[in-house]
Design a protein around this motif. Structure first.
Motif, PDB file in Angstrom:
ATOM      1  N   ILE A   1      40.547  13.481  64.883  1.00  0.00           N
ATOM      2  CA  ILE A   1      39.652  13.858  65.968  1.00  0.00           C
ATOM      3  C   ILE A   1      38.883  15.099  65.538  1.00  0.00           C
ATOM      4  CG2 ILE A   1      39.499  14.597  68.362  1.00  0.00           C
ATOM      5  CD1 ILE A   1      42.109  13.158  68.885  1.00  0.00           C
ATOM      6  N   PRO A   2      37.556  15.074  65.594  1.00  0.00           N
ATOM      7  CA  PRO A   2      36.773  16.243  65.179  1.00  0.00           C
ATOM      8  C   PRO A   2      37.175  17.494  65.953  1.00  0.00           C
ATOM      9  CG  PRO A   2      35.356  14.346  65.506  1.00  0.00           C
ATOM     10  CD  PRO A   2      36.705  13.958  66.025  1.00  0.00           C
ATOM     11  N   SER A   3      37.089  18.627  65.290  1.00  0.00           N
ATOM     12  CA  SER A   3      37.408  19.895  65.938  1.00  0.00           C
ATOM     13  C   SER A   3      36.217  20.351  66.774  1.00  0.00           C
ATOM     14  CB  SER A   3      37.718  20.953  64.879  1.00  0.00           C
ATOM     15  OG  SER A   3      36.540  21.249  64.137  1.00  0.00           O
ATOM     16  N   LYS A   4      36.436  21.412  67.553  1.00  0.00           N
ATOM     17  CA  LYS A   4      35.341  21.984  68.338  1.00  0.00           C
ATOM     18  C   LYS A   4      34.210  22.424  67.419  1.00  0.00           C
ATOM     19  CE  LYS A   4      34.252  25.632  71.677  1.00  0.00           C
ATOM     20  NZ  LYS A   4      33.090  26.127  70.905  1.00  0.00           N
ATOM     21  N   ASP A   5      34.556  22.993  66.271  1.00  0.00           N
ATOM     22  CA  ASP A   5      33.530  23.426  65.317  1.00  0.00           C
ATOM     23  C   ASP A   5      32.721  22.238  64.796  1.00  0.00           C
ATOM     24  OD1 ASP A   5      34.245  26.062  65.592  1.00  0.00           O
ATOM     25  OD2 ASP A   5      35.497  26.115  63.788  1.00  0.00           O
ATOM     26  N   ASP A   6      33.395  21.102  64.565  1.00  0.00           N
ATOM     27  CA  ASP A   6      32.688  19.900  64.111  1.00  0.00           C
ATOM     28  C   ASP A   6      31.676  19.443  65.163  1.00  0.00           C
ATOM     29  OD1 ASP A   6      34.141  19.687  61.701  1.00  0.00           O
ATOM     30  OD2 ASP A   6      35.762  18.618  62.711  1.00  0.00           O
ATOM     31  N   PHE A   7      32.134  19.387  66.416  1.00  0.00           N
ATOM     32  CA  PHE A   7      31.244  18.975  67.500  1.00  0.00           C
ATOM     33  C   PHE A   7      30.078  19.953  67.641  1.00  0.00           C
ATOM     34  CE2 PHE A   7      34.988  16.605  69.371  1.00  0.00           C
ATOM     35  CZ  PHE A   7      34.402  15.357  69.315  1.00  0.00           C
ATOM     36  N   ASP A   8      30.380  21.246  67.558  1.00  0.00           N
ATOM     37  CA  ASP A   8      29.332  22.267  67.699  1.00  0.00           C
ATOM     38  C   ASP A   8      28.315  22.157  66.567  1.00  0.00           C
ATOM     39  OD1 ASP A   8      30.557  23.204  69.965  1.00  0.00           O
ATOM     40  OD2 ASP A   8      31.490  24.943  69.001  1.00  0.00           O
ATOM     41  N   TYR A   9      28.797  21.871  65.369  1.00  0.00           N
ATOM     42  CA  TYR A   9      27.897  21.730  64.212  1.00  0.00           C
ATOM     43  C   TYR A   9      26.955  20.541  64.405  1.00  0.00           C
ATOM     44  CZ  TYR A   9      26.348  20.648  59.467  1.00  0.00           C
ATOM     45  OH  TYR A   9      25.581  20.354  58.368  1.00  0.00           O
ATOM     46  N   ILE A  10      27.512  19.415  64.821  1.00  0.00           N
ATOM     47  CA  ILE A  10      26.690  18.221  65.047  1.00  0.00           C
ATOM     48  C   ILE A  10      25.640  18.500  66.121  1.00  0.00           C
ATOM     49  CG2 ILE A  10      26.697  15.829  65.864  1.00  0.00           C
ATOM     50  CD1 ILE A  10      29.573  15.628  64.720  1.00  0.00           C
ATOM     51  N   LEU A  11      26.057  19.130  67.215  1.00  0.00           N
ATOM     52  CA  LEU A  11      25.128  19.422  68.308  1.00  0.00           C
ATOM     53  C   LEU A  11      24.024  20.377  67.855  1.00  0.00           C
ATOM     54  CD1 LEU A  11      24.286  19.186  71.257  1.00  0.00           C
ATOM     55  CD2 LEU A  11      25.913  21.018  71.804  1.00  0.00           C
ATOM     56  N   ALA A  12      24.386  21.394  67.084  1.00  0.00           N
ATOM     57  CA  ALA A  12      23.385  22.345  66.597  1.00  0.00           C
ATOM     58  C   ALA A  12      22.353  21.642  65.717  1.00  0.00           C
ATOM     59  CB  ALA A  12      24.071  23.470  65.816  1.00  0.00           C
ATOM     60  N   MET A  13      22.814  20.736  64.851  1.00  0.00           N
ATOM     61  CA  MET A  13      21.898  19.991  63.986  1.00  0.00           C
ATOM     62  C   MET A  13      20.998  19.070  64.814  1.00  0.00           C
ATOM     63  SD  MET A  13      22.395  20.920  60.840  1.00  0.00           S
ATOM     64  CE  MET A  13      21.824  19.582  59.797  1.00  0.00           C
ATOM     65  N   GLN A  14      21.572  18.422  65.820  1.00  0.00           N
ATOM     66  CA  GLN A  14      20.779  17.541  66.680  1.00  0.00           C
ATOM     67  C   GLN A  14      19.712  18.330  67.434  1.00  0.00           C
ATOM     68  OE1 GLN A  14      23.926  15.716  68.988  1.00  0.00           O
ATOM     69  NE2 GLN A  14      23.883  13.856  67.754  1.00  0.00           N
ATOM     70  N   LYS A  15      20.061  19.525  67.880  1.00  0.00           N
ATOM     71  CA  LYS A  15      19.093  20.345  68.616  1.00  0.00           C
ATOM     72  C   LYS A  15      17.961  20.818  67.703  1.00  0.00           C
ATOM     73  CE  LYS A  15      21.868  21.961  72.506  1.00  0.00           C
ATOM     74  NZ  LYS A  15      22.377  23.133  73.261  1.00  0.00           N
ATOM     75  N   LYS A  16      18.283  21.151  66.458  1.00  0.00           N
ATOM     76  CA  LYS A  16      17.234  21.539  65.514  1.00  0.00           C
ATOM     77  C   LYS A  16      16.270  20.381  65.287  1.00  0.00           C
ATOM     78  CE  LYS A  16      19.864  25.037  62.943  1.00  0.00           C
ATOM     79  NZ  LYS A  16      20.500  25.385  61.637  1.00  0.00           N
TER      80      LYS A  16
END
Length: 202
Positions: free
Chosen positions: A176-191
């Motif tokens: 299961i992805p960690s909070k940091d993994d989810f945050d990284y994906i979201l940050a990239m999607q927002k960029k």
């Protein structure tokens, strides 16, 4: 379907949703769901002939929940960029909340039933339409250039989903992805979203 029968179906979906979200589909049995509700297994099978059909119904239930929770809020935001970024955040929160249902179980399925395929297609189209409505609103307000909002929303959705899936492919299927993994994906999607929307602005 009578009101009483409809209420029982919703109770089953809610109980199954809790089980699937916490344990995943593979580690959940129909007997456990029936026990949670104090229903007989026969009654459960009356509504859903097998666990696959129940899973498809739960996924559809979750998708509808996301639409109800999200659409009204984002359509009330004035700027397209703010609305799209809010949508991405809400989508990621939803994925984290129902990871075993939305992502984990799907990634581990070798076959997709016809019912489940229909649910997935409808979920994609619901999400695409939500983004398309934001783009259309931006055009109507004069914020965005005229465009084919259906084509642009489909392209945007493929791009953001593809970004998430590329990261997920690097993870073990039982991880299961960690909070940091989810945050990284979201940050990239927002960029990506900011670049995409800037290209649509007048």
């Amino acid at each position: 379907m009578s009101k009483n029968a409809d209420e029982k179906r919703v109770k089953i979906l809610e109980a199954a949703k809790r089980r699937f979200a916490h344990y995943g589909m593979a580690k959940t049995t129909m007997a456990e769901i029936a026990k949670d509700l104090s229903f007989s297994k026969a009654l459960l099978y009356y509504y859903f002939p097998d666990k696959n059909s129940l899973y498809s119904a739960v996924l559809e239930f979750v998708v509808e929940e996301f639409d109800k929770e999200t659409r009204q809020h984002i359509m009330g935001l004035a700027q397209t960029e703010e609305a799209v970024l809010t949508l991405l955040s809400k989508r990621m929160d939803f994925i984290k909340r129902y990871y075993y249902i939305i992502e984990y179980t799907l990634l581990n399925r070798k076959e997709v039933s016809q019912d489940l395929e229909g649910v997935l297609i409808n979920a994609f189209e619901m999400h695409r339409k939500m983004i398309g409505d934001l783009f259309r609103k931006g055009m109507e307000s004069g914020e965005l250039h005229h465009m084919d909002e259906e084509e642009c929303s489909r392209l945007f959705l493929f791009a953001t989903m593809g970004m998430r899936m590329m990261v997920m492919q690097d993870l073990r299927t039982n991880f299961i992805p960690s909070k940091d993994d989810f945050d990284y994906i979201l940050a990239m999607q927002k960029k990506l979203a900011v670049i995409f929307i800037n290209g649509l602005r007048k």
